[in-house]
Write an enzyme that holds these catalytic residues in place. Structure first.
Site, PDB file in Angstrom:
ATOM      1  N   PHE A 329       0.842  -1.198   0.000  1.00  0.00           N
ATOM      2  CA  PHE A 329       0.000   0.000   0.000  1.00  0.00           C
ATOM      3  C   PHE A 329       0.874   1.243   0.000  1.00  0.00           C
ATOM      4  CE2 PHE A 329       0.888  -0.752   4.457  1.00  0.00           C
ATOM      5  CZ  PHE A 329       1.035   0.512   5.004  1.00  0.00           C
ATOM      6  N   CYS A 330       0.254   2.397  -0.344  1.00  0.00           N
ATOM      7  CA  CYS A 330       0.943   3.690  -0.374  1.00  0.00           C
ATOM      8  C   CYS A 330      -0.097   4.789  -0.164  1.00  0.00           C
ATOM      9  CB  CYS A 330       1.704   3.872  -1.688  1.00  0.00           C
ATOM     10  SG  CYS A 330       0.650   3.789  -3.150  1.00  0.00           S
ATOM     11  N   THR A 331       0.249   6.024  -0.467  1.00  0.00           N
ATOM     12  CA  THR A 331      -0.649   7.154  -0.198  1.00  0.00           C
ATOM     13  C   THR A 331      -1.896   7.127  -1.084  1.00  0.00           C
ATOM     14  OG1 THR A 331       1.235   8.520   0.430  1.00  0.00           O
ATOM     15  CG2 THR A 331      -0.825   9.657  -0.041  1.00  0.00           C
ATOM     16  N   CYS A 336       2.366   1.714  -4.869  1.00  0.00           N
ATOM     17  CA  CYS A 336       2.158   0.284  -4.626  1.00  0.00           C
ATOM     18  C   CYS A 336       1.764  -0.438  -5.907  1.00  0.00           C
ATOM     19  CB  CYS A 336       1.133   0.061  -3.521  1.00  0.00           C
ATOM     20  SG  CYS A 336      -0.420   0.944  -3.677  1.00  0.00           S
ATOM     21  N   ILE A 362      -4.090   4.819   0.808  1.00  0.00           N
ATOM     22  CA  ILE A 362      -4.555   5.203   2.142  1.00  0.00           C
ATOM     23  C   ILE A 362      -5.665   6.253   2.053  1.00  0.00           C
ATOM     24  CG2 ILE A 362      -3.860   6.197   4.359  1.00  0.00           C
ATOM     25  CD1 ILE A 362      -1.011   5.225   3.734  1.00  0.00           C
TER      26      ILE A 362
END
Length: 533
Positions: A329-331, A336, A362
């Site tokens: 996962f990432c922002t 990702c 996220i």
């Protein structure tokens, strides 16, 4: 007659105030899509090597850059967009409703408010332009929009030195509009290796060209599916962001790869892959166990701890028991997505190992959790056993690269963090309070006591004071007992202070002085004057 004139003047002022109120609201649009922006054989003189070496010279990318500048400036858009042969990525901010409606409405138009309400329910012209663009628009374009209002800037995240009593103007979330042509829209190291890069890493970077989400990528998980993965101890969850982002918030049980730049992530994955025993028989066994668990058989006896002795009394396995899946996962989803592409194409992991990534990142998750909680409250429901679908597995706040600094559930701007003037990363607001709040005597006394009791700290203080000597308009060097590091309030933070040179300190001090002058005069420190900066 005078009365009529006075009434007309009052009406005009009210309408002007209404239009000002309207334009204090901005829309922030984050977007990305991996899609080829350069047509094959469109320019025969451009081969793949030339394109990767000098993408900023390619005619098609230059034409797209000009088109984006011309259209987005029409709506007073600011922010940053990156375009590359592999796609588009960025975040932009613009007045909503647009200035064509809020600024140019007829003063005598009694239907202005209704017109604005009608517009608010219609397509956003900026988002519509982006979403329907023939090169990157369509179903594959990932977008996430949120609202930025004047009151969101009440913590002065954009300018920590601003005097709250000054003539404060509504400000954009970004200073100017920048549209850059790059080798990649998110840098994993696929472009040209630098001349200072060791040959072994150069070869790895060249191999990284296999990381192409336009060819293959991981499987999307929506926020609720993601929560299921978070709570599965056999799923390896990895945060693909940098350490300074992870420091202020991440998912529970997520692994921090300790990277400073995303380009370091492939090397991390290589090390990670070597830590596990990827024996095919063991993999099949784990998948069978995972299937049994999904069918309701959650027998703890089927789980093996790392290094456990097997039933045939064989010696402990040297490498770790592999996970049943990897989830990244990432922002906002772009890092990702590219990381899953590399994980799948690099042959570091077994082909039957599922590789997941959080759809929308996220930001999508925080938005979804807020909606779930709101729906739960509206239904008057209570939390059930083992948690609820409205509970969050993300703890802390999510760092973003604009004036909001960090976001909480519902994509609400932070009131805890400000942006460091040095590294631009998140910094706890309490560190600024030491400069502007004269009431923090007790904390300062504690810090002084810690310094006086430590010879090493005293020596460090002398070194820093010598480095900073003679710099004008420089706040005092400050010690933070919480992080046990030095910093200069308003210029550096405990994280970046040690790596800051004297030249940078001088530049930061000059900028701080300019910003203070602009704040007192109610002016913006940056001017987006229409040039391609």
């Amino acid at each position: 007659m005078a009365s009529s004139s006075s009434s007309s003047s009052s009406s005009t002022q009210e309408e002007e105030q209404q239009r000002t109120t309207i334009t204090t609201e901005y829309r922030i649009l984050a977007l990305y899509r991996f899609t080829p922006l350069v047509t094959a054989n469109h320019h025969p003189s451009w081969d793949e090597q030339s394109l990767m070496k000098h993408p900023e010279r390619h005619p098609q990318l230059l034409q797209l850059q000009s088109e984006l500048y011309a259209t987005l400036r029409r709506y007073e858009t600011r922010g940053t967009l990156l375009i590359a042969p592999e796609g588009i990525n960025g975040t932009i901010c613009y007045p909503y409703p647009p200035p064509t409606l809020s600024h140019h409405a007829d003063n005598n138009d009694k239907d202005t408010a209704e017109e604005i309400q009608k517009y608010d329910n219609e397509d956003d012209p900026v988002k519509s332009f982006i979403s329907n663009h023939p090169l990157f628009g369509g179903d594959g374009l990932r977008t996430r929009s949120s609202v930025w209002k004047e009151h969101d800037d009440e913590h002065n995240n954009n300018n920590p030195t601003t005097n709250s009593n000054s003539n404060h103007r509504p400000q954009q979330a970004f200073q100017r509009l920048k549209i850059k042509i790059k080798p990649e829209i998110v840098t994993l190291g696929l472009g040209r290796p630098t001349t200072t890069t060791p040959s072994s890493i150069q070869n790895r970077h060249l191999q990284n060209q296999l990381a192409n989400p336009n060819i293959t990528k991981g499987t999307y998980l929506n926020p609720q599916q993601w929560d299921d993965a978070m709570r599965d101890p056999n799923v390896l969850v990895i945060d693909t962001r940098n350490s300074y982002e992870i420091d202020i918030g991440t998912f529970e049980s997520a692994v921090d790869p300790q990277t400073r730049h995303f380009s370091e992530f492939p090397e991390y994955l290589e090390r990670l892959a070597g830590e596990y025993d990827w024996d095919e028989k063991m993999m099949m066994k784990h998948h069978h166990q995972q299937q049994e668990k999904m069918n309701g058989d959650d027998d703890d006896d089927v789980r093996n701890n790392d290094g456990a002795t097997s039933s045939n009394n064989q010696p402990p396995v040297k490498k770790k028991q592999p996970p049943t899946a990897i989830a990244l996962f990432c922002t906002g989803g772009i890092r990702c997505e590219k990381a899953t592409s590399y994980a799948l194409q690099s042959n570091l992991f077994p082909k039957n190992l599922p590789i997941y990534h959080l759809e929308g990142g996220i930001l999508s998750y925080l938005d979804d959790v807020a909606k779930r909680k709101s729906n739960k409250e509206g239904e008057g429901g209570e939390e059930g056993r083992g948690g609820s679908s409205s509970s969050s597995t993300f703890h802390g706040e999510c760092f973003v690269f604009d004036k909001r600094v960090a976001l909480t559930e519902g994509l609400e701007p932070t009131n805890k963090y400000v942006s460091c003037h040095g590294c631009r990363g998140p910094m706890d607001r309490r560190l600024l309070d030491k400069e502007v709040d004269s009431g923090g005597v007790d904390d300062e006394s504690k810090d002084d006591a810690a310094i006086n009791a430590n010879v090493e700290l005293q020596q460090k203080k002398k070194e820093y004071e010598q480095l900073l000597m003679g710099i004008r308009n420089l706040p005092p060097l400050t010690y933070d007992s919480v992080t046990q590091r030095w910093y200069v309030p308003g210029l550096t933070c405990p994280r970046c202070h040690d790596g800051t040179t004297r030249e940078s300190f001088e530049r930061f001090a000059q900028r701080k002085e300019q910003m203070e002058i602009c704040a007192r005069e109610g002016k913006s420190h940056f001017q987006d004057n229409g040039r391609k900066l």
